[in-house]
Design a protein around this motif. Sequence first.
Motif, PDB file in Angstrom:
ATOM      1  N   ASP A 167       0.830  -1.213   0.000  1.00 49.14           N
ATOM      2  CA  ASP A 167       0.000   0.000   0.000  1.00 49.14           C
ATOM      3  C   ASP A 167       0.858   1.253   0.000  1.00 49.14           C
ATOM      4  OD1 ASP A 167      -2.224  -1.582   0.040  1.00 49.14           O
ATOM      5  OD2 ASP A 167      -2.467  -1.495   2.211  1.00 49.14           O
ATOM      6  N   GLN A 168       1.930   1.235   0.754  1.00 46.19           N
ATOM      7  CA  GLN A 168       2.814   2.395   0.780  1.00 46.19           C
ATOM      8  C   GLN A 168       3.555   2.555  -0.542  1.00 46.19           C
ATOM      9  OE1 GLN A 168       5.181   1.646   4.280  1.00 46.19           O
ATOM     10  NE2 GLN A 168       3.997   3.125   5.457  1.00 46.19           N
ATOM     11  N   ASN A 169       3.901   1.460  -1.185  1.00 46.90           N
ATOM     12  CA  ASN A 169       4.615   1.542  -2.453  1.00 46.90           C
ATOM     13  C   ASN A 169       3.718   1.970  -3.607  1.00 46.90           C
ATOM     14  OD1 ASN A 169       7.001   0.807  -1.260  1.00 46.90           O
ATOM     15  ND2 ASN A 169       6.789  -1.349  -1.773  1.00 46.90           N
ATOM     16  N   VAL A 177      -0.119   7.548   3.962  1.00 42.72           N
ATOM     17  CA  VAL A 177      -0.815   6.275   3.718  1.00 42.72           C
ATOM     18  C   VAL A 177      -0.583   5.313   4.880  1.00 42.72           C
ATOM     19  CG1 VAL A 177      -0.852   4.236   2.240  1.00 42.72           C
ATOM     20  CG2 VAL A 177      -0.843   6.492   1.218  1.00 42.72           C
ATOM     21  N   GLY A 178       0.654   5.255   5.386  1.00 43.88           N
ATOM     22  CA  GLY A 178       0.937   4.390   6.538  1.00 43.88           C
ATOM     23  C   GLY A 178       0.112   4.774   7.754  1.00 43.88           C
ATOM     24  N   GLY A 179      -0.011   6.068   8.002  1.00 42.14           N
ATOM     25  CA  GLY A 179      -0.836   6.536   9.122  1.00 42.14           C
ATOM     26  C   GLY A 179      -2.309   6.226   8.923  1.00 42.14           C
ATOM     27  N   MET A 180      -2.787   6.387   7.689  1.00 44.28           N
ATOM     28  CA  MET A 180      -4.199   6.084   7.413  1.00 44.28           C
ATOM     29  C   MET A 180      -4.493   4.597   7.589  1.00 44.28           C
ATOM     30  SD  MET A 180      -4.851   8.574   4.128  1.00 44.28           S
ATOM     31  CE  MET A 180      -6.249   7.646   3.595  1.00 44.28           C
ATOM     32  N   GLN A 214      -2.890   2.504   9.636  1.00 45.07           N
ATOM     33  CA  GLN A 214      -2.907   2.238  11.072  1.00 45.07           C
ATOM     34  C   GLN A 214      -4.181   2.762  11.725  1.00 45.07           C
ATOM     35  OE1 GLN A 214      -0.440  -0.226  11.105  1.00 45.07           O
ATOM     36  NE2 GLN A 214      -0.549   0.455  13.199  1.00 45.07           N
ATOM     37  N   LEU A 215      -4.618   3.951  11.344  1.00 46.65           N
ATOM     38  CA  LEU A 215      -5.841   4.516  11.898  1.00 46.65           C
ATOM     39  C   LEU A 215      -7.046   3.646  11.560  1.00 46.65           C
ATOM     40  CD1 LEU A 215      -7.287   6.849  13.366  1.00 46.65           C
ATOM     41  CD2 LEU A 215      -7.514   7.960  11.136  1.00 46.65           C
ATOM     42  N   SER A 216      -7.111   3.175  10.320  1.00 44.38           N
ATOM     43  CA  SER A 216      -8.250   2.330   9.944  1.00 44.38           C
ATOM     44  C   SER A 216      -8.223   0.995  10.678  1.00 44.38           C
ATOM     45  CB  SER A 216      -8.281   2.116   8.428  1.00 44.38           C
ATOM     46  OG  SER A 216      -7.148   1.398   8.009  1.00 44.38           O
ATOM     47  N   LYS A 217      -7.038   0.458  10.941  1.00 44.83           N
ATOM     48  CA  LYS A 217      -6.944  -0.786  11.726  1.00 44.83           C
ATOM     49  C   LYS A 217      -7.451  -0.559  13.154  1.00 44.83           C
ATOM     50  CE  LYS A 217      -2.971  -2.879   9.434  1.00 44.83           C
ATOM     51  NZ  LYS A 217      -1.563  -3.280   9.611  1.00 44.83           N
ATOM     52  N   ASN A 218      -7.058   0.559  13.740  1.00 42.61           N
ATOM     53  CA  ASN A 218      -7.488   0.859  15.111  1.00 42.61           C
ATOM     54  C   ASN A 218      -8.993   1.085  15.197  1.00 42.61           C
ATOM     55  OD1 ASN A 218      -4.844   0.653  15.930  1.00 42.61           O
ATOM     56  ND2 ASN A 218      -4.478   2.851  15.890  1.00 42.61           N
ATOM     57  N   ILE A 219      -9.549   1.817  14.242  1.00 41.40           N
ATOM     58  CA  ILE A 219     -10.995   2.050  14.232  1.00 41.40           C
ATOM     59  C   ILE A 219     -11.737   0.743  14.015  1.00 41.40           C
ATOM     60  CG2 ILE A 219     -12.873   3.142  12.929  1.00 41.40           C
ATOM     61  CD1 ILE A 219     -10.989   5.528  12.504  1.00 41.40           C
ATOM     62  N   ASP A 220     -11.226  -0.092  13.114  1.00 44.08           N
ATOM     63  CA  ASP A 220     -11.857  -1.380  12.847  1.00 44.08           C
ATOM     64  C   ASP A 220     -11.830  -2.272  14.084  1.00 44.08           C
ATOM     65  OD1 ASP A 220     -13.063  -3.407  11.263  1.00 44.08           O
ATOM     66  OD2 ASP A 220     -11.095  -4.341  11.022  1.00 44.08           O
ATOM     67  N   GLY A 221     -10.705  -2.289  14.790  1.00 44.12           N
ATOM     68  CA  GLY A 221     -10.619  -3.090  16.005  1.00 44.12           C
ATOM     69  C   GLY A 221     -11.563  -2.608  17.085  1.00 44.12           C
ATOM     70  N   ALA A 222     -11.648  -1.301  17.254  1.00 39.94           N
ATOM     71  CA  ALA A 222     -12.548  -0.745  18.266  1.00 39.94           C
ATOM     72  C   ALA A 222     -14.006  -1.031  17.929  1.00 39.94           C
ATOM     73  CB  ALA A 222     -12.322   0.759  18.393  1.00 39.94           C
ATOM     74  N   ALA A 223     -14.369  -0.886  16.656  1.00 39.43           N
ATOM     75  CA  ALA A 223     -15.749  -1.162  16.252  1.00 39.43           C
ATOM     76  C   ALA A 223     -16.060  -2.648  16.384  1.00 39.43           C
ATOM     77  CB  ALA A 223     -15.977  -0.695  14.814  1.00 39.43           C
TER      78      ALA A 223
END
Length: 131
Positions: free
Chosen positions: A72-74, A84-87, A89-98
């Motif tokens: 994804d970064q490449n 992109v790396g931050g996005m 990670q953020l989506s993984k965290n939101i997905d885990g919380a949900a």
Amino acid sequence: MIGISIGVILSGRMMQKHPYKKLAVRGWLLTSVALFSISLIFTDIGVIFIYFFAFLTGFGIGSVMPTFMLPDQNAVSENYQATVGGMIQLSKNIDGAAGILVLFPSYKGLFLKTFDKVLHSNILPNCINRR
């Protein structure tokens, strides 16, 4: 956590020599075998085996993580790779919380029903002290 950390490090190093797809398949296969092995443990078994299979599960999950992040970064220019790396990670965290918010009540109800049946039956392993 140790298994995930070691899996991420080794997988990141191995991506220079091996294709992404093979690493992802091996990681998921290892995780599946380790989780299946944990599900079969219901008799007198040492705690060290449970730790070992938990380590293998973490190692498999950790080895899959970089295989999704790096492509994804490449796919974007160097100016946007950190974004992109931050996005991701953020989506993984939101997905885990949900996922925890949505699935925990159903797992809790299912677990309590099953645990109550096992607790009042005579099929508990000898390693668990009964009261």
